[in-house]
Design an enzyme around this catalytic site. Sequence first.
Site, mmCIF file in Angstrom:
data_model
loop_
_atom_site.group_PDB
_atom_site.id
_atom_site.type_symbol
_atom_site.label_atom_id
_atom_site.label_comp_id
_atom_site.label_asym_id
_atom_site.label_seq_id
_atom_site.Cartn_x
_atom_site.Cartn_y
_atom_site.Cartn_z
ATOM 1 N N SER A 552 -2.567 -15.517 -15.259
ATOM 2 C CA SER A 552 -3.414 -14.777 -15.744
ATOM 3 C C SER A 552 -2.731 -14.034 -15.791
ATOM 4 O O SER A 552 -2.562 -14.064 -17.534
ATOM 5 C CB SER A 552 -3.912 -13.781 -14.113
ATOM 6 N N HIS A 667 -11.659 -17.732 -12.449
ATOM 7 C CA HIS A 667 -10.805 -17.320 -12.797
ATOM 8 C C HIS A 667 -8.907 -17.620 -11.298
ATOM 9 O O HIS A 667 -8.418 -17.707 -11.803
ATOM 10 C CB HIS A 667 -10.680 -15.653 -12.961
#
Length: 693
Positions: A552, A667
Amino acid sequence: MGRLFVAPLLTGLLTASVAVAAEEDPFLWLEEVEGTRALEWVRAQNARTLEVLEKDPRFEPFLQEALSIYTATDRIPAPSFRAGGVDNFWQDRTNPRGVWRHTSTDGYASAQPAWVPVLDVDALAKAEGQPWIFKGHDCLPPADQRCLVSLSDGGKDAVEVREFDAAAKQFVEGGFRIPEGKQSSDWLDADTLLVGRDWGENTLTESGYPFVLKRWKRGTPLASATEVFRGEPTDVSASAFLLRAPEGQLEGVIVNRAVTFFESELWLLTDAAPVRLPFPRKVSLQAFVQGQVVFTIEEDWGRFKQGALLAYPLAALKADPAKAKPALILQPGPRQAIESVSRTRNKLLVNLYEDVKGTLEVYSPGKLRWTRARLGMPRNASVDIVATSSAHDRFFAGSEGFLAPTSLWLGDASSKAVKQVKALPARFDASTHVVEQHWVASKDKTKVPYFLVRPKKMKWDGSTPTVVYGYGGFQVSKPPEYLPQVGKLWLERGGAYVIANIRGGGEFGPRWHQAALREKRQHAFDDFAAVIEDLERKKFTSPRRVAIYGRSNGGVLTSVVMTQHPELLNGAVIESPLIDMLRYHKLPAGASWVGEYGNPEVPEDAAFIAKYSAYQNLKPGVSYPKPYITTNTKDDRVHPGHARKFAAKLESLGQPYLYYENTDGGHSNDADPLLNARRWALHHVYLSQQLMD
């Protein structure tokens, strides 16, 4: 030519060059998430990468070891309080999508809890033919039986919301149901919700989140819901913070209008119009206890210093916000940071870190000041608040270390007593390693700490394979953590593991975070490089044996350090990453992070971003370490185009790389324990190939 004319000319040229670069980007087509050409490219890349990683003789043993960890039945079932007892969401080989289940508090603390299934997500997914991922539930107090269940298609942040009767263990026929979206929903009462979502007519912010909140009555169409708050399209989002008494009744609703990721306006909803409250812009609401609205500040504010924990009486805010006076609960010192805050029925729990080691304190409001008591949790370890309830003063807390398995503690905030009730069995042999905390001076002389987990019998000749992990953003701290997959697949095979507590994180409060914001971002990269250089200078390891890992925001870090310091590394796991920082704001959710990184549409911001953005700074003729770049097609938070384009550009430059894109998981990439085990097996095969072969 005068200086007043030079600057506009340069910024104009820069803006033009950035625009041209975007137009000439040969890999823009990879940003089409479900594009036919893009998916064909993904399939080809996956096949190439799996040929390299899955055919490695270590893959199958790694996979089986990871599966045994992620599907073990002797894991600590993560608890949350509900309906007078304890909930848990359990996943294993039989139920990889998971089962929401319930037991009594005393039963949970026993060796063999008597679990009662509430919702089987695997059965639901099979019955409806949908890849549902459970994203949690919100239940109406005090009974906690009517719940809003969030379901995600394949792990996306966008969810569908359905009303569920936890007592009857079924969805409510004709009950509340909200179609898929990035949205919020909160109970106002048994027949009323407060909903933020896409209402049509441009009611999502540029970041893709709601800025209009509406009150929705049972039995009426969702489209007829009544607007109660409206922000601006340029905001990040608008969301509600509900203030409830211990008995469950609603005392008030504060709307957090997130103007940027780190700046907010707080508004109290009233029967007339919303009322602006006198909080500073950089503020985080934390809890509501004993009639007090508890919050932290990320900037100096009057007589209070950034990082402070404060409280406003709700009654004073309602009577006259301008005359309300906040009280100080806690002012952390320079080596401290508040990690989290939570309420019980009568008390406030504060998770405080000192030199990146955790403590837990209980605070009680008094007539003149708040009093505090430190609880008897393990020292020199990570400590966190796991679960609390406004219905009583009991709580669950956790403790862990790099080599110390996670333990779970049941406490009482009133009596200040804590006792261990669960402990994770050791998942790897920790006797061969030792943990050390080191400090190193970064490029600007700032002292930066890092944790090193190394073999006790390590040769001081730079031969130890070492993975260096970093994040460095959004005020997220990275304290010691028990990582069974790292211990089993990496440490047991003689590797070392490092967590670098670089600037941009929250290890020392807001100042540590703000030291790497926007134009100061290079500090985070310099800190990370300094840690690697320190490891190599001290002969813990060497460039041949070092790989970095980040995901991320950590993908910004790892891709930049790989391009700025290729000589320090021999590998990089770059997972779910942000990489093209001159276009991140144009991709879903990206606009919400302008407060963190800067706005590429502003010439001055584009100038400092362009200096480090890894996608633009890949250069012909440079020998880069071979990275493993991985992402997820269903990631609707960090766009998979970042990872795809970085890999494609490396390929165009003739550079070595591996690319893998999972098609499910979102994610977080950890919604399914079977896929998660495979994910870590692939990671460690790559790391072994790069550092151990």
